[in-house]
Design an enzyme around this catalytic site. Structure first.
Site, PDB file in Angstrom:
ATOM      1  N   THR A  11       0.820  -1.221   0.000  1.00  0.00           N
ATOM      2  CA  THR A  11       0.000   0.000   0.000  1.00  0.00           C
ATOM      3  C   THR A  11       0.853   1.269   0.000  1.00  0.00           C
ATOM      4  O   THR A  11       0.320   2.366  -0.132  1.00  0.00           O
ATOM      5  CB  THR A  11      -0.934   0.031   1.223  1.00  0.00           C
ATOM      6  N   GLY A  12       2.164   1.130   0.170  1.00  0.00           N
ATOM      7  CA  GLY A  12       3.049   2.291   0.192  1.00  0.00           C
ATOM      8  C   GLY A  12       3.479   2.708  -1.212  1.00  0.00           C
ATOM      9  O   GLY A  12       3.069   2.105  -2.211  1.00  0.00           O
ATOM     10  N   SER A  85       8.377   3.949   8.084  1.00  0.00           N
ATOM     11  CA  SER A  85       9.438   4.464   7.213  1.00  0.00           C
ATOM     12  C   SER A  85       9.758   5.937   7.431  1.00  0.00           C
ATOM     13  O   SER A  85      10.602   6.481   6.724  1.00  0.00           O
ATOM     14  CB  SER A  85       9.048   4.236   5.743  1.00  0.00           C
ATOM     15  N   THR A 126      18.415   1.030   3.450  1.00  0.00           N
ATOM     16  CA  THR A 126      18.329   2.468   3.208  1.00  0.00           C
ATOM     17  C   THR A 126      19.648   3.203   3.393  1.00  0.00           C
ATOM     18  O   THR A 126      20.470   2.818   4.231  1.00  0.00           O
ATOM     19  CB  THR A 126      17.289   3.088   4.166  1.00  0.00           C
ATOM     20  N   GLU A 128      19.886   5.772   4.951  1.00  0.00           N
ATOM     21  CA  GLU A 128      19.900   6.287   6.323  1.00  0.00           C
ATOM     22  C   GLU A 128      20.887   5.494   7.197  1.00  0.00           C
ATOM     23  O   GLU A 128      21.313   5.975   8.238  1.00  0.00           O
ATOM     24  CB  GLU A 128      18.503   6.200   6.941  1.00  0.00           C
ATOM     25  N   TYR A 150      15.280   4.872  13.365  1.00  0.00           N
ATOM     26  CA  TYR A 150      14.930   4.215  12.102  1.00  0.00           C
ATOM     27  C   TYR A 150      16.184   3.620  11.453  1.00  0.00           C
ATOM     28  O   TYR A 150      16.203   2.450  11.054  1.00  0.00           O
ATOM     29  CB  TYR A 150      14.268   5.234  11.169  1.00  0.00           C
ATOM     30  N   LYS A 154      16.968  -0.334  10.796  1.00  0.00           N
ATOM     31  CA  LYS A 154      17.176  -0.826   9.429  1.00  0.00           C
ATOM     32  C   LYS A 154      18.547  -1.485   9.285  1.00  0.00           C
ATOM     33  O   LYS A 154      18.728  -2.400   8.476  1.00  0.00           O
ATOM     34  CB  LYS A 154      17.035   0.328   8.433  1.00  0.00           C
TER      35      LYS A 154
HETATM   36  P1  NDP Z   1       5.797   3.878   2.726  1.00  0.00           P
HETATM   37  O1  NDP Z   1       5.853   4.519   4.062  1.00  0.00           O
HETATM   38  O2  NDP Z   1       5.122   4.570   1.597  1.00  0.00           O
HETATM   39  O3  NDP Z   1       5.077   2.438   2.882  1.00  0.00           O
HETATM   40  C1  NDP Z   1       5.286   1.658   4.015  1.00  0.00           C
HETATM   41  C2  NDP Z   1       4.455   0.406   3.899  1.00  0.00           C
HETATM   42  O4  NDP Z   1       4.697  -0.413   5.062  1.00  0.00           O
HETATM   43  C3  NDP Z   1       2.938   0.633   3.851  1.00  0.00           C
HETATM   44  O5  NDP Z   1       2.371  -0.266   2.926  1.00  0.00           O
HETATM   45  C4  NDP Z   1       2.498   0.283   5.257  1.00  0.00           C
HETATM   46  O6  NDP Z   1       1.180  -0.210   5.314  1.00  0.00           O
HETATM   47  C5  NDP Z   1       3.454  -0.852   5.562  1.00  0.00           C
HETATM   48  N1  NDP Z   1       3.568  -1.110   6.996  1.00  0.00           N
HETATM   49  C6  NDP Z   1       3.879  -0.233   7.977  1.00  0.00           C
HETATM   50  N2  NDP Z   1       3.887  -0.857   9.160  1.00  0.00           N
HETATM   51  C7  NDP Z   1       3.574  -2.154   8.933  1.00  0.00           C
HETATM   52  C8  NDP Z   1       3.420  -3.286   9.752  1.00  0.00           C
HETATM   53  N3  NDP Z   1       3.554  -3.224  11.076  1.00  0.00           N
HETATM   54  N4  NDP Z   1       3.129  -4.477   9.179  1.00  0.00           N
HETATM   55  C9  NDP Z   1       2.939  -4.561   7.835  1.00  0.00           C
HETATM   56  N5  NDP Z   1       3.050  -3.508   7.011  1.00  0.00           N
HETATM   57  C10 NDP Z   1       3.368  -2.323   7.554  1.00  0.00           C
HETATM   58  O7  NDP Z   1       7.284   3.494   2.330  1.00  0.00           O
HETATM   59  P2  NDP Z   1       8.013   3.529   0.894  1.00  0.00           P
HETATM   60  O8  NDP Z   1       7.170   2.855  -0.091  1.00  0.00           O
HETATM   61  O9  NDP Z   1       8.512   4.897   0.637  1.00  0.00           O
HETATM   62  O10 NDP Z   1       9.309   2.646   1.204  1.00  0.00           O
HETATM   63  C11 NDP Z   1       9.270   1.224   1.084  1.00  0.00           C
HETATM   64  C12 NDP Z   1      10.374   0.625   1.936  1.00  0.00           C
HETATM   65  O11 NDP Z   1      11.632   1.089   1.481  1.00  0.00           O
HETATM   66  C13 NDP Z   1      10.305   0.965   3.420  1.00  0.00           C
HETATM   67  O12 NDP Z   1      10.780  -0.168   4.133  1.00  0.00           O
HETATM   68  C14 NDP Z   1      11.291   2.110   3.577  1.00  0.00           C
HETATM   69  O13 NDP Z   1      11.790   2.141   4.882  1.00  0.00           O
HETATM   70  C15 NDP Z   1      12.345   1.720   2.560  1.00  0.00           C
HETATM   71  N6  NDP Z   1      13.081   2.796   1.943  1.00  0.00           N
HETATM   72  C16 NDP Z   1      12.401   3.814   1.323  1.00  0.00           C
HETATM   73  C17 NDP Z   1      13.103   4.809   0.668  1.00  0.00           C
HETATM   74  C18 NDP Z   1      12.397   5.940  -0.014  1.00  0.00           C
HETATM   75  O14 NDP Z   1      13.069   6.937  -0.334  1.00  0.00           O
HETATM   76  N7  NDP Z   1      11.105   5.839  -0.294  1.00  0.00           N
HETATM   77  C19 NDP Z   1      14.589   4.790   0.605  1.00  0.00           C
HETATM   78  C20 NDP Z   1      15.186   3.647   1.264  1.00  0.00           C
HETATM   79  C21 NDP Z   1      14.443   2.690   1.884  1.00  0.00           C
HETATM   80  P3  NDP Z   1      -0.096   0.698   5.751  1.00  0.00           P
HETATM   81  O15 NDP Z   1      -0.650   1.240   4.467  1.00  0.00           O
HETATM   82  O16 NDP Z   1      -0.988  -0.304   6.408  1.00  0.00           O
HETATM   83  O17 NDP Z   1       0.401   1.753   6.677  1.00  0.00           O
HETATM   84  P1  GDR Z   2      14.405  11.097   4.959  1.00  0.00           P
HETATM   85  O1  GDR Z   2      13.216  11.861   4.220  1.00  0.00           O
HETATM   86  O2  GDR Z   2      14.478  11.430   6.383  1.00  0.00           O
HETATM   87  O3  GDR Z   2      15.634  11.335   4.136  1.00  0.00           O
HETATM   88  O4  GDR Z   2      13.921   9.587   4.857  1.00  0.00           O
HETATM   89  P2  GDR Z   2      12.413  13.183   4.583  1.00  0.00           P
HETATM   90  O5  GDR Z   2      11.792  13.605   3.312  1.00  0.00           O
HETATM   91  O6  GDR Z   2      11.516  12.969   5.752  1.00  0.00           O
HETATM   92  O7  GDR Z   2      13.556  14.215   5.020  1.00  0.00           O
HETATM   93  C1  GDR Z   2      14.585  14.611   4.138  1.00  0.00           C
HETATM   94  C2  GDR Z   2      15.340  15.785   4.726  1.00  0.00           C
HETATM   95  O8  GDR Z   2      14.498  16.937   4.722  1.00  0.00           O
HETATM   96  C3  GDR Z   2      14.638  17.603   5.968  1.00  0.00           C
HETATM   97  N1  GDR Z   2      13.439  18.415   6.218  1.00  0.00           N
HETATM   98  C4  GDR Z   2      12.204  17.956   6.421  1.00  0.00           C
HETATM   99  N2  GDR Z   2      11.717  16.698   6.428  1.00  0.00           N
HETATM  100  C5  GDR Z   2      10.378  16.536   6.616  1.00  0.00           C
HETATM  101  N3  GDR Z   2       9.863  15.314   6.577  1.00  0.00           N
HETATM  102  N4  GDR Z   2       9.533  17.604   6.832  1.00  0.00           N
HETATM  103  C6  GDR Z   2       9.996  18.893   6.843  1.00  0.00           C
HETATM  104  O9  GDR Z   2       9.239  19.826   7.034  1.00  0.00           O
HETATM  105  C7  GDR Z   2      11.389  19.074   6.618  1.00  0.00           C
HETATM  106  N5  GDR Z   2      12.169  20.172   6.537  1.00  0.00           N
HETATM  107  C8  GDR Z   2      13.407  19.762   6.286  1.00  0.00           C
HETATM  108  C9  GDR Z   2      14.831  16.466   6.976  1.00  0.00           C
HETATM  109  O10 GDR Z   2      15.350  16.961   8.197  1.00  0.00           O
HETATM  110  C10 GDR Z   2      15.784  15.578   6.180  1.00  0.00           C
HETATM  111  O11 GDR Z   2      17.083  16.025   6.336  1.00  0.00           O
HETATM  112  C11 GDR Z   2      13.401   9.049   3.648  1.00  0.00           C
HETATM  113  C12 GDR Z   2      12.395   7.935   4.019  1.00  0.00           C
HETATM  114  O12 GDR Z   2      11.743   7.503   2.854  1.00  0.00           O
HETATM  115  C13 GDR Z   2      13.117   6.767   4.638  1.00  0.00           C
HETATM  116  O13 GDR Z   2      12.202   5.689   4.831  1.00  0.00           O
HETATM  117  C14 GDR Z   2      14.242   6.326   3.693  1.00  0.00           C
HETATM  118  O14 GDR Z   2      14.946   5.255   4.264  1.00  0.00           O
HETATM  119  C15 GDR Z   2      15.192   7.503   3.421  1.00  0.00           C
HETATM  120  O15 GDR Z   2      14.438   8.548   2.836  1.00  0.00           O
HETATM  121  C16 GDR Z   2      16.299   7.124   2.464  1.00  0.00           C
END
Ligand code: NDP
Ligand code: GDR
Length: 344
Positions: A11-12, A85, A126, A128, A150, A154
């Site tokens: 769903t993400g 996440s 990630t 991170e 986080y 991870k």
């Molecule tokens: P999202 O936050 O969009 O999606 C997270 C998903 O995890 C949702 O489907 C959510 O379901 C599900 N989820 C959360 N908690 C649970 C749980 N307890 N049990 C089962 N499912 C759960 O994340 P992204 O799509 O952006 O990222 C996907 C993955 O990649 C994550 O693991 C993230 O940490 C990692 N990642 C993401 C990056 C990015 O830039 N997007 C970069 C590096 C890593 P629900 O809809 O029910 O909340």
């Molecule tokens: P990140 O993404 O922490 O890199 O994690 P996010 O977009 O939350 O933050 C990126 C940077 O922006 C700065 N920032 C803010 N962030 C948010 N959310 N809101 C604000 O108003 C704001 N202003 C400045 C943050 O401090 C940070 O430096 C994402 C997630 O998808 C993780 O699950 C994934 O692992 C990493 O990217 C790679």
């Protein structure tokens, strides 16, 4: 023969794009859903694939339903994308984050092992995990130094994935992905917060854009390119770990500037506490305020990756430019707000 993929976190953002890719490749795609009182398949609907994916109940918090899901689905490939996440939230909920992001993959890996260990496994690791800068750019050989609960959680899951590969010979790969964004990005992440807020500002539904650290630098790619890399990792004969990144770093401020351009906003940057009105509609002058409420207890200042190994071994390269990605996000949010649709 049709392959079956189990996608946790379908769903993400990434889950939705990956599901579309796998369906296009002819997979049977089973996505995990958490039981809740309201439906959360908005992203799958937006991509027009909500009816094409099968559904199975699964929460990474609970071992028994993981085992049941594996018995029922019998996947050939498992993409573990589910996670808490949001880095910012992990400071507020470190124990929950550890439970889902560290112990969750442990529960899943162990269940896969007990089911015979044949399914190929992808772990969503990630950038991170690199946290405090140890080298620039970061690649698979760079030391880890996570800076948030986080990132720490991870990192445990990453090493456990490596450990199950080495201990049990399982086909487990870890994708160390740098930030990737899209019109389906969660609304709390800074890029989507910016594009959605700008759409609200344009349509008179918000006054000021409030952000935290404007100088943080990230390597922002396009999510659809990155799910292709995930799939490629599981198609290799030998499992391994790969960085996926664009190699270009930009500040949060750069992102704001790029997003403001097509909307014609003239930006004015202010520190915390300024009370001036935000958007002057006649001049297009938009106030961006720094709000310490969005600072993190420990910040990751610079993430920029080198995806040379993925290019060489997987033939993977990002296809979408930063400018194109931002434009897609701005357009999509402008359209959503203009049509009065709720944000995804
Ligand atoms: P999202 O936050 O969009 O999606 C997270 C998903 O995890 C949702 O489907 C959510 O379901 C599900 N989820 C959360 N908690 C649970 C749980 N307890 N049990 C089962 N499912 C759960 O994340 P992204 O799509 O952006 O990222 C996907 C993955 O990649 C994550 O693991 C993230 O940490 C990692 N990642 C993401 C990056 C990015 O830039 N997007 C970069 C590096 C890593 P629900 O809809 O029910 O909340
Ligand atoms: P990140 O993404 O922490 O890199 O994690 P996010 O977009 O939350 O933050 C990126 C940077 O922006 C700065 N920032 C803010 N962030 C948010 N959310 N809101 C604000 O108003 C704001 N202003 C400045 C943050 O401090 C940070 O430096 C994402 C997630 O998808 C993780 O699950 C994934 O692992 C990493 O990217 C790679």
């Amino acid at each position: 023969m049709t392959k079956t993929a189990l996608v946790t976190g379908i769903t993400g953002q990434d889950g939705a794009y990956l599901a579309r890719l796998l369906l296009a490749k002819g997979y049977r795609v089973v996505g995990t859903f958490r039981r809740s009182s309201s439906s959360n398949d908005g992203r799958l609907r937006e991509l027009g694939i909500a009816e094409a994916v099968e559904r199975v109940d699964l929460d990474l918090h609970e071992q028994t339903n993981i085992q049941r899901a594996l018995e029922k689905v019998k996947p050939d490939e498992i993409f573990n994308l589910a996670a808490q996440s949001f880095v910012g939230l992990s400071f507020e909920q470190p124990i929950y984050t550890a439970d889902i992001d560290a112990l969750g993959p442990a529960r899943l890996l162990e269940a896969v092992r007990q089911a015979g260990g044949r399914a190929r496994f992808y772990q969503a690791s990630t950038s991170e995990m690199f946290g405090k800068v140890q080298a620039v750019p970061q690649d698979e050989a760079t030391s880890f130094y996570p800076r948030s609960p986080y990132g720490v959680a991870k990192l445990y899951a990453h090493w456990l994935t490596v450990n199950y590969r080495e201990s049990y010979g399982m086909h487990c790969s870890s994708g160390i992905l740098f930030n990737h964004e899209s019109p389906l990005r969660g609304i709390d992440f800074v890029t989507r917060k910016i594009t959605y807020s700008m759409a609200l500002l344009k349509h008179g539904k918000l006054d000021v854009l409030r952000l935290g650290n404007l100088e943080a630098r990230r390597d922002w790619g396009f999510a659809e390119d990155y799910v292709q890399g995930m799939w490629l990792m599981l198609q290799q004969d030998t499992p391994d770990d790969y960085v996926l990144a664009t190699g270009e770093a930009r500040t949060v401020r750069d992102f704001v500037e790029r997003a403001a351009e097509p909307l014609g906003f003239d930006l004015v940057w202010e520190g915390a506490g300024d009370t001036e009105r935000g958007l002057d509609r006649r001049s297009g002058r938009l106030l961006v305020q720094v709000d310490p409420a969005f600072y993190r207890p420990a910040e990751v200042e610079l993430l920029v990756g080198c995806a040379g190994k993925a290019a060489c071994k997987l033939g993977w390269k990002p296809q979408t430019s930063f400018a194109r990605m931002v434009a897609m996000m701005v357009e999509a949010d402008d359209r959503r707000v203009a049509e009065g649709r709720a944000p995804i």
